[in-house]
Enzyme design. Structure first.
Site, PDB file in Angstrom:
ATOM      1  CE  LYS A 108       4.287 -64.100   7.988  1.00  0.00           C
ATOM      2  NZ  LYS A 108       3.998 -62.698   7.784  1.00  0.00           N
ATOM      3  N   GLY A 220      -5.912 -63.281  -5.426  1.00  0.00           N
ATOM      4  CA  GLY A 220      -6.046 -63.649  -4.014  1.00  0.00           C
ATOM      5  C   GLY A 220      -7.259 -62.950  -3.434  1.00  0.00           C
ATOM      6  CE1 TYR A 221     -12.175 -60.249  -4.076  1.00  0.00           C
ATOM      7  CE2 TYR A 221     -13.861 -61.635  -3.065  1.00  0.00           C
ATOM      8  CZ  TYR A 221     -13.480 -60.450  -3.660  1.00  0.00           C
ATOM      9  OH  TYR A 221     -14.407 -59.442  -3.840  1.00  0.00           O
ATOM     10  N   GLY A 222      -8.427 -63.367  -0.047  1.00  0.00           N
ATOM     11  CA  GLY A 222      -8.476 -63.525   1.408  1.00  0.00           C
ATOM     12  C   GLY A 222      -8.729 -62.154   2.016  1.00  0.00           C
ATOM     13  CG  ASN A 223      -7.889 -59.456   6.052  1.00  0.00           C
ATOM     14  OD1 ASN A 223      -7.268 -58.472   5.661  1.00  0.00           O
ATOM     15  ND2 ASN A 223      -8.658 -59.414   7.111  1.00  0.00           N
ATOM     16  CB  ALA A 224      -4.657 -58.588   1.787  1.00  0.00           C
ATOM     17  N   GLY A 225      -7.009 -59.211  -0.170  1.00  0.00           N
ATOM     18  CA  GLY A 225      -7.587 -59.067  -1.504  1.00  0.00           C
ATOM     19  C   GLY A 225      -9.020 -58.556  -1.471  1.00  0.00           C
TER      20      GLY A 225
HETATM   21  N1  GLU Z   1       0.720 -61.168   8.709  1.00  0.00           N
HETATM   22  C1  GLU Z   1       0.783 -59.759   8.445  1.00  0.00           C
HETATM   23  C2  GLU Z   1       2.027 -59.419   7.664  1.00  0.00           C
HETATM   24  O1  GLU Z   1       2.605 -60.231   6.965  1.00  0.00           O
HETATM   25  C3  GLU Z   1       0.639 -58.942   9.727  1.00  0.00           C
HETATM   26  C4  GLU Z   1       1.691 -59.186  10.737  1.00  0.00           C
HETATM   27  C5  GLU Z   1       1.392 -58.549  12.092  1.00  0.00           C
HETATM   28  O2  GLU Z   1       0.415 -57.840  12.194  1.00  0.00           O
HETATM   29  O3  GLU Z   1       2.174 -58.810  12.992  1.00  0.00           O
HETATM   30  O4  GLU Z   1       2.439 -58.278   7.637  1.00  0.00           O
END
Ligand code: GLU
Length: 418
Positions: A108, A220-225
């Protein structure tokens, strides 16, 4: 919540691992090895601002474990980023790639910054500066970054371009979540939410019910939300009663229309003050009387202070680390069925892996091919986690840890690292 009262995410991640290690009676040297990141970088990034002044930013990249493959995981741009947060997120990536059984490790990255205060050209220079700082230590066979909180396909494109300038050849597989035109995969942008909805659908089946007609709240209203709202209220006919972003939330007993709410957010910068809905706080959203609660923002939001007020029957964690270990125990005792983060939000990294495979073969799949393969990966992983949790009479998070820790520990042992 005061900053000093927030749970340390890395302490949380280590505590979760310790629980699994105890059940597995893991060899102490393997356990010690898995408790710490294998490698981390702390970098200083100078940024020339548009007005000619200089600012200095802090960045991190943690390669937590690479026994099963190159490190893999996103990059966050956030003002509250700390090295412990990045360590925890890198550990969770290690367990995530293992639970869905893709040949990758966990990593990360993060830059301590507020991207909302930067102009597009400052953001571009910061993105390029970060990659210049870590570029010697990433690569398609070493460590593959991706988007995460407040990083976008455009940022991935700048980072890829900067990396390719450094190595002087094309290397699309160094980063995933790229725009399609630069070698991104079909379905990547919605894949975190899509994977979560697949897991949720399987869980509902397992619990003898279906998603159709159920009520949901999304924090949360980003990409995932946002994609979760769209898919849940569209294809699954789930009634999304509440959503929120960093400025606060909204509630409507009739349900919130995805197209209208996302247009309102695009126009005003927030979901707040949506016509016909009541404004609520993020705290209130977490304890609403809904069937499914979807934390899709940041870590450490369901804690011992509010876990006993959670009324949802299922918690589907699209965020990383939203539930503390103490809260986990409270939810389990209450009979809340938690779909743990590194299973529930693994759809993103699964399609990132598909993106890497397509980049390596320079041959691209249709949306249907991506969808079918994601479906297979997520359902297999969910079934294995559910079965493991039942067998050991533990919650799904511990069940998922048992699978992942066994897989990673075995690779570490075979390599002779511990
Ligand atoms: N950031 C996303 C996660 O936490 C995707 C990570 C990725 O695709 O490498 O799973």
């Amino acid at each position: 919540m005061l900053e000093s009262q927030r749970p340390n995410p890395f302490a949380m991640a280590q505590e979760q691992l310790d629980q699994a290690a105890a059940i597995l009676q893991l060899d102490p040297s393997l356990h010690t090895f898995l408790r710490e990141p294998m490698r981390e970088m702390h970098v200083t990034i100078p940024l020339r601002m548009d007005d000619g002044s200089m600012r200095i930013y802090r960045g991190y990249r943690v390669q937590y474990n690479t026994a099963r493959g190159p490190a893999k995981g996103g990059i966050r741009f956030h003002s509250a980023e700390t090295v412990d947060t990045v360590r925890a997120l890198a550990a969770w990536m290690t367990w995530k790639t293992a639970v869905v059984d893709i040949p990758l490790g966990g990593g990360k990255g993060g830059v301590v910054c507020n991207p909302k205060e930067l102009s597009p050209s400052e953001l571009e220079r910061l993105s390029r500066g970060y990659i210049r700082a870590i570029g010697g230590f990433v690569g398609p066979e070493i460590d593959v970054p991706a988007p995460d909180v407040y990083t976008t396909p455009q940022i991935m494109a700048w980072m890829l371009d900067e990396y390719e300038n450094m190595v002087r050849h094309h290397a699309p597989g160094v980063i995933t979540g790229k725009p399609l035109i630069m070698g991104g995969s079909q379905g990547r942008f919605e894949s975190t939410a899509r994977g979560g909805i697949i897991v949720l659908r399987e869980a509902a089946k397992q619990l003898g019910t279906a998603l159709c007609g159920k009520t949901m709240a999304i924090q949360g209203y980003g990409n995932a939300g946002q994609h979760a709202h769209r898919i849940a209220s569209g294809e699954c006919e789930t009634r999304v009663l509440a959503v929120s972003d960093s400025k606060g939330g909204i509630y409507s007993a009739r349900g919130l229309d995805y197209a209208a709410v996302s247009a309102h957010k695009a126009a005003t910068g927030s979901v707040r003050d949506f016509p016909g809905a009541d404004n609520i706080t993020n705290e209130e959203l977490l304890t609403l009387d809904v069937d499914v609660l979807v934390p899709a923002a940041l870590e450490g939001v369901i804690t011992k202070a509010n876990a006993d007020q959670v009324k949802a029957k299922i918690v589907a964690e699209l965020a990383n680390g939203p539930t503390t270990p103490e809260a986990d125990a409270i939810l389990f005792d209450k009979g809340v069925y938690v779909l743990p983060d590194f299973l529930c939000n693994a759809g993103g990294v699964v399609v990132s892996y598909f993106e890497m495979v397509q980049n390596a073969s320079a041959y691209y799949w249709t949306p249907e091919e991506v969808g079918q393969r994601l479906e297979a990966k997520m359902t297999t992983a969910y079934d294995a986690v559910h079965e493991m949790a039942q067998r050991h009479h533990v919650n799904n998070r511990v069940g998922a840890y048992l699978i992942s820790v066994q897989r990673v520990a075995e690779a570490v042992r075979m390599r002779g690292w511990a």
